[in-house]
Scaffold this motif. Sequence first.
Motif, mmCIF file in Angstrom:
data_model
loop_
_atom_site.group_PDB
_atom_site.id
_atom_site.type_symbol
_atom_site.label_atom_id
_atom_site.label_comp_id
_atom_site.label_asym_id
_atom_site.label_seq_id
_atom_site.Cartn_x
_atom_site.Cartn_y
_atom_site.Cartn_z
ATOM 1 N N ASP A 55 5.452 7.449 -4.589
ATOM 2 C CA ASP A 55 5.429 6.143 -5.225
ATOM 3 C C ASP A 55 5.491 5.032 -4.179
ATOM 4 O OD1 ASP A 55 5.319 7.395 -7.641
ATOM 5 O OD2 ASP A 55 7.491 7.382 -7.945
ATOM 6 N N ARG A 56 5.708 3.814 -4.637
ATOM 7 C CA ARG A 56 5.770 2.672 -3.729
ATOM 8 C C ARG A 56 6.970 2.789 -2.802
ATOM 9 N NH1 ARG A 56 3.863 0.962 -8.607
ATOM 10 N NH2 ARG A 56 1.959 -0.311 -8.563
ATOM 11 N N ARG A 57 6.707 2.795 -1.510
ATOM 12 C CA ARG A 57 7.749 2.988 -0.509
ATOM 13 C C ARG A 57 7.511 2.116 0.711
ATOM 14 N NH1 ARG A 57 12.138 6.783 -1.753
ATOM 15 N NH2 ARG A 57 11.515 7.357 -3.850
ATOM 16 N N ALA A 58 8.581 1.666 1.335
ATOM 17 C CA ALA A 58 8.513 0.971 2.615
ATOM 18 C C ALA A 58 8.984 1.923 3.707
ATOM 19 C CB ALA A 58 9.387 -0.286 2.583
ATOM 20 N N HIS A 85 1.238 4.333 -3.168
ATOM 21 C CA HIS A 85 0.561 5.607 -3.375
ATOM 22 C C HIS A 85 -0.522 5.846 -2.318
ATOM 23 C CE1 HIS A 85 0.043 9.216 -5.614
ATOM 24 N NE2 HIS A 85 -1.241 9.007 -5.805
ATOM 25 N N TYR A 86 -1.796 5.515 -2.595
ATOM 26 C CA TYR A 86 -2.873 5.830 -1.664
ATOM 27 C C TYR A 86 -3.109 4.756 -0.600
ATOM 28 C CZ TYR A 86 -4.250 9.568 -4.860
ATOM 29 O OH TYR A 86 -4.264 10.689 -5.635
ATOM 30 N N PHE A 87 -2.671 3.536 -0.840
ATOM 31 C CA PHE A 87 -3.010 2.428 0.056
ATOM 32 C C PHE A 87 -1.759 1.686 0.502
ATOM 33 C CE2 PHE A 87 -6.605 3.092 -2.816
ATOM 34 C CZ PHE A 87 -7.608 3.347 -1.891
ATOM 35 N N GLY A 88 -1.872 1.026 1.665
ATOM 36 C CA GLY A 88 -0.723 0.305 2.179
ATOM 37 C C GLY A 88 -1.116 -0.702 3.242
#
Length: 236
Positions: A42-45, A97-100
Amino acid sequence: MQIRVPARMRGCCRVLPLLGVFWVVGILALSAQAQSSTPMMDRRAYVGAFIGGNTGGVQVGNTGTVSAFGYNNSQSGTSLTENGGAAGGFEIGYYAHYFGAEINDVVAGWTTQSEPPTTGTRNVFLLNGLGRIPISASWGMWYPYMGIGMGFDGGSAQNPNFVTLTENPRLAGDLKLGVAWVWPNGFGLFLEDQSILAGMNLSSTVPTQYGPETVTLTGTSINGVLDVGASYTFKL
């Protein structure tokens, strides 16, 4: 100031076969299993630090200029071989998820085979867009990733004939391929191969008994940085 053009240009933007293997394995694993619900996807830093080395490269479009007493003496060369040195840096990023996106700071040493040789340290600050393939494993997560970005570079250089040359900020860009492993506690490791294109505008003013003398070296550096690092991933 003389600039020697080497007999052959040594390439630098090398992508490790190992990273290519991880990319292929990642794609096959993703297509062979259903999408995982592991929270680490999931969304993570994350924050990370790395060490490695400049794998070498080339400087193109070099022009060396000495300006003194109202006169300019310029010499141009098509290319100079850039030998590698130690490298390191840090990164701060965020994935959905797939992009950052990632802020990346790379410091790398270099030496050219000009006459006399010039040795320097380049500091490249970049903002990268990233894409990854998250894959769930019994011990946590791993993912191949790719990034591309732009920013600027600075630094300094030393030449035996001159005082320290200062790098005036110029545009820079990069392309990176890597693979990362993240355990459930958030700690992880990554291996990365980064190709960097950086503008060069080194200059120095030397006081003489007849007045100031200005020395400049301009061009474009194309090199590679190979590094290994540790990271910590967390939920915002």
